[in-house]
Design an enzyme around this catalytic site. Structure first.
Site, PDB file in Angstrom:
ATOM      1  N   GLY A 119      -3.974   4.542  -4.233  1.00  0.00           N
ATOM      2  CA  GLY A 119      -5.161   4.228  -3.440  1.00  0.00           C
ATOM      3  C   GLY A 119      -5.024   4.728  -2.019  1.00  0.00           C
ATOM      4  O   GLY A 119      -3.905   4.986  -1.543  1.00  0.00           O
ATOM      5  N   SER A 120      -6.150   4.876  -1.343  1.00  0.00           N
ATOM      6  CA  SER A 120      -6.139   5.404   0.037  1.00  0.00           C
ATOM      7  C   SER A 120      -7.160   4.717   0.919  1.00  0.00           C
ATOM      8  O   SER A 120      -7.724   5.331   1.830  1.00  0.00           O
ATOM      9  CB  SER A 120      -6.395   6.918   0.012  1.00  0.00           C
ATOM     10  N   GLN A 163      -7.868  14.169  -1.406  1.00  0.00           N
ATOM     11  CA  GLN A 163      -7.991  14.547   0.011  1.00  0.00           C
ATOM     12  C   GLN A 163      -7.778  13.361   0.944  1.00  0.00           C
ATOM     13  O   GLN A 163      -7.282  13.508   2.050  1.00  0.00           O
ATOM     14  CB  GLN A 163      -9.384  15.149   0.304  1.00  0.00           C
ATOM     15  N   LEU A 218      -9.453 -17.977   1.029  1.00  0.00           N
ATOM     16  CA  LEU A 218      -8.326 -18.912   0.855  1.00  0.00           C
ATOM     17  C   LEU A 218      -7.625 -19.178   2.187  1.00  0.00           C
ATOM     18  O   LEU A 218      -6.721 -20.004   2.260  1.00  0.00           O
ATOM     19  CB  LEU A 218      -7.317 -18.307  -0.139  1.00  0.00           C
ATOM     20  N   THR A 249     -11.836 -10.256   8.910  1.00  0.00           N
ATOM     21  CA  THR A 249     -11.797  -9.596   7.608  1.00  0.00           C
ATOM     22  C   THR A 249     -13.027  -8.714   7.431  1.00  0.00           C
ATOM     23  O   THR A 249     -13.811  -8.532   8.373  1.00  0.00           O
ATOM     24  CB  THR A 249     -11.614 -10.628   6.466  1.00  0.00           C
ATOM     25  N   GLY A 305      -8.120   1.055   3.352  1.00  0.00           N
ATOM     26  CA  GLY A 305      -7.501   0.405   4.510  1.00  0.00           C
ATOM     27  C   GLY A 305      -6.164  -0.245   4.171  1.00  0.00           C
ATOM     28  O   GLY A 305      -5.209  -0.161   4.959  1.00  0.00           O
ATOM     29  N   THR A 333      -9.552  10.439  -5.063  1.00  0.00           N
ATOM     30  CA  THR A 333      -9.941  11.524  -4.160  1.00  0.00           C
ATOM     31  C   THR A 333      -8.684  11.924  -3.391  1.00  0.00           C
ATOM     32  O   THR A 333      -8.331  11.293  -2.391  1.00  0.00           O
ATOM     33  CB  THR A 333     -11.026  11.029  -3.169  1.00  0.00           C
ATOM     34  N   LYS A 376     -13.203  -5.387  10.596  1.00  0.00           N
ATOM     35  CA  LYS A 376     -11.875  -5.034  11.126  1.00  0.00           C
ATOM     36  C   LYS A 376     -11.914  -3.880  12.133  1.00  0.00           C
ATOM     37  O   LYS A 376     -11.066  -3.795  13.012  1.00  0.00           O
ATOM     38  CB  LYS A 376     -10.932  -4.672   9.978  1.00  0.00           C
TER      39      LYS A 376
HETATM   40  P1  ATR Z   1      -9.885  -1.157   1.240  1.00  0.00           P
HETATM   41  O1  ATR Z   1     -10.196  -0.645   2.596  1.00  0.00           O
HETATM   42  O2  ATR Z   1     -10.246  -2.595   1.031  1.00  0.00           O
HETATM   43  O3  ATR Z   1      -8.492  -0.853   0.801  1.00  0.00           O
HETATM   44  P2  ATR Z   1     -11.593   0.930   0.249  1.00  0.00           P
HETATM   45  O4  ATR Z   1     -11.556   1.614   1.541  1.00  0.00           O
HETATM   46  O5  ATR Z   1     -12.930   0.694  -0.358  1.00  0.00           O
HETATM   47  O6  ATR Z   1     -10.868  -0.458   0.222  1.00  0.00           O
HETATM   48  O7  ATR Z   1     -10.670   1.780  -0.726  1.00  0.00           O
HETATM   49  C1  ATR Z   1     -10.829   1.730  -2.029  1.00  0.00           C
HETATM   50  C2  ATR Z   1      -9.724   2.523  -2.724  1.00  0.00           C
HETATM   51  O8  ATR Z   1      -9.869   2.221  -4.096  1.00  0.00           O
HETATM   52  C3  ATR Z   1      -9.845   4.020  -2.599  1.00  0.00           C
HETATM   53  O9  ATR Z   1      -8.561   4.577  -2.702  1.00  0.00           O
HETATM   54  C4  ATR Z   1     -10.690   4.378  -3.817  1.00  0.00           C
HETATM   55  O10 ATR Z   1     -10.539   5.695  -4.283  1.00  0.00           O
HETATM   56  P3  ATR Z   1     -11.441   6.901  -3.641  1.00  0.00           P
HETATM   57  O11 ATR Z   1     -10.838   7.166  -2.301  1.00  0.00           O
HETATM   58  O12 ATR Z   1     -11.272   8.033  -4.573  1.00  0.00           O
HETATM   59  O13 ATR Z   1     -12.830   6.371  -3.566  1.00  0.00           O
HETATM   60  C5  ATR Z   1     -10.094   3.430  -4.809  1.00  0.00           C
HETATM   61  N1  ATR Z   1     -10.987   3.141  -5.943  1.00  0.00           N
HETATM   62  C6  ATR Z   1     -12.020   2.281  -5.961  1.00  0.00           C
HETATM   63  N2  ATR Z   1     -12.582   2.249  -7.184  1.00  0.00           N
HETATM   64  C7  ATR Z   1     -11.876   3.114  -7.962  1.00  0.00           C
HETATM   65  C8  ATR Z   1     -11.947   3.515  -9.335  1.00  0.00           C
HETATM   66  N3  ATR Z   1     -12.868   3.020 -10.161  1.00  0.00           N
HETATM   67  N4  ATR Z   1     -11.023   4.411  -9.775  1.00  0.00           N
HETATM   68  C9  ATR Z   1     -10.071   4.909  -8.956  1.00  0.00           C
HETATM   69  N5  ATR Z   1      -9.967   4.554  -7.650  1.00  0.00           N
HETATM   70  C10 ATR Z   1     -10.849   3.679  -7.164  1.00  0.00           C
END
Ligand code: ATR
Length: 278
Positions: free
Chosen positions: A127-128, A155, A15, A61, A130, A153, A65
């Site tokens: 979430g953890s 950690q 977009l 993107t 980027g 996760t 990155k």
């Molecule tokens: P980005 O960098 O675009 O933010 P990413 O690095 O792929 O994406 O991060 C994905 C996030 O979504 C992570 O926090 C991941 O959790 P894990 O660290 O445990 O993998 C989370 N995530 C993706 N699918 C998931 C699911 N089905 N349930 C729970 N968390 C999920």
């Protein structure tokens, strides 16, 4: 004539061209915003030819990155700290890298909820990846002093807190712990791809009880109304949408390139119509 663009793969559905053309028009600037879709095995050769394109700036993107960093001449502090660049400005032929993800997100919240978000607000990031890193960094930088991170996760949540020196302000949680404690939070931010189209029936977290006047935010923008936001809406939360973040990040990049900061309020409704019409 401003020559701007985006590198990434795949980017056919981006977009960004629509947004930046609107921003250029709003400032009466002539210019173009082109897509440079670069296949992963041709990254280096394409970046070298991009150097000859005389761009004023470009966005970066996924999946580039991090990969773009060795090709930069300079990098700003936030981007260096985050190890990721989403905006490059060409200054006297030099490539300077920035990261507007976290700060764009922060300003998209404060532009609409200035009274809701305070230094004392208790914030939960789900979430953890980027996006979570960028948002966490921006909130700490802006002086918000209680920002917990929950992740499947755990950690990875711990690691972000440690790397960004947030131990004093933050607790890592499992998603289940976060669900049990969700009513403690003034602001809850969903940063994963869970719930994104075509998995619209998924939500990263289940919850029944939220804090009064809490703000719930999802960075997913396809669909605009995710399952997570619909549930928050049923419980009476204020809602903040993924496309608001997208627009503000773009405005920040545009400001880096042009020195001008267009008003988001004039564009947001038009943008919503574009998204609804997809
Ligand atoms: P980005 O960098 O675009 O933010 P990413 O690095 O792929 O994406 O991060 C994905 C996030 O979504 C992570 O926090 C991941 O959790 P894990 O660290 O445990 O993998 C989370 N995530 C993706 N699918 C998931 C699911 N089905 N349930 C729970 N968390 C999920």
């Amino acid at each position: 004539m401003m020559k701007l663009g985006l590198i990434g793969y795949p980017i056919g559905h981006s977009l960004s061209p629509w947004i930046h053309n609107q921003l250029l028009e709003s400032q009466n600037l002539e210019g173009s915003y082109q897509l440079y879709e670069i296949e992963p095995d041709k990254f280096e050769e394409n970046i070298k030819s991009l150097k000859k394109e005389n761009l004023e700036g470009f966005n970066v993107t996924v999946p580039y990155k991090e990969q773009i960093i060795p090709f930069l001449d300079e990098i700003d502090q936030a981007a260096e700290f985050l190890g990721a660049v989403n905006t490059v400005k060409v200054e006297d032929g030099k490539w300077v890298g920035y990261n507007t993800d976290g700060i764009g997100y922060f300003s998209s919240v404060t532009s609409r909820f200035d009274n809701t978000l305070k230094d004392t607000s208790k914030v939960l990031i789900l979430g953890s990846g980027g996006a979570a890193r960028g948002i966490y960094h921006a909130f700490l930088q802006k002086g918000v002093r209680q920002v917990d991170i929950a992740n499947r996760t755990v950690q990875k949540a711990e690691q972000i807190i440690k790397e960004l020196n947030g131990e004093e302000f933050s607790e890592p949680l499992t998603i289940q712990e976060a669900g049990n404690r969700i009513s403690e939070y003034d602001v809850v931010i969903q940063t994963t791809s869970v719930g994104m189209s075509p998995n619209e029936n998924q939500s990263i977290i289940e919850f029944d009880d939220i804090k009064e006047n809490a703000l719930f935010s999802d960075i997913v923008y396809r669909p605009m109304n995710t399952k997570f936001l619909k549930r928050a809406d049923e419980l009476g939360a204020f809602l903040h949408y993924g496309h608001e973040m997208l627009l503000h990040q773009a405005i920040y990049a545009f400001k880096i390139w042009t020195g001008r900061e267009p008003e988001s309020s004039e564009l947001i409704e038009k943008f919503e119509n574009v998204l609804k019409g997809e």
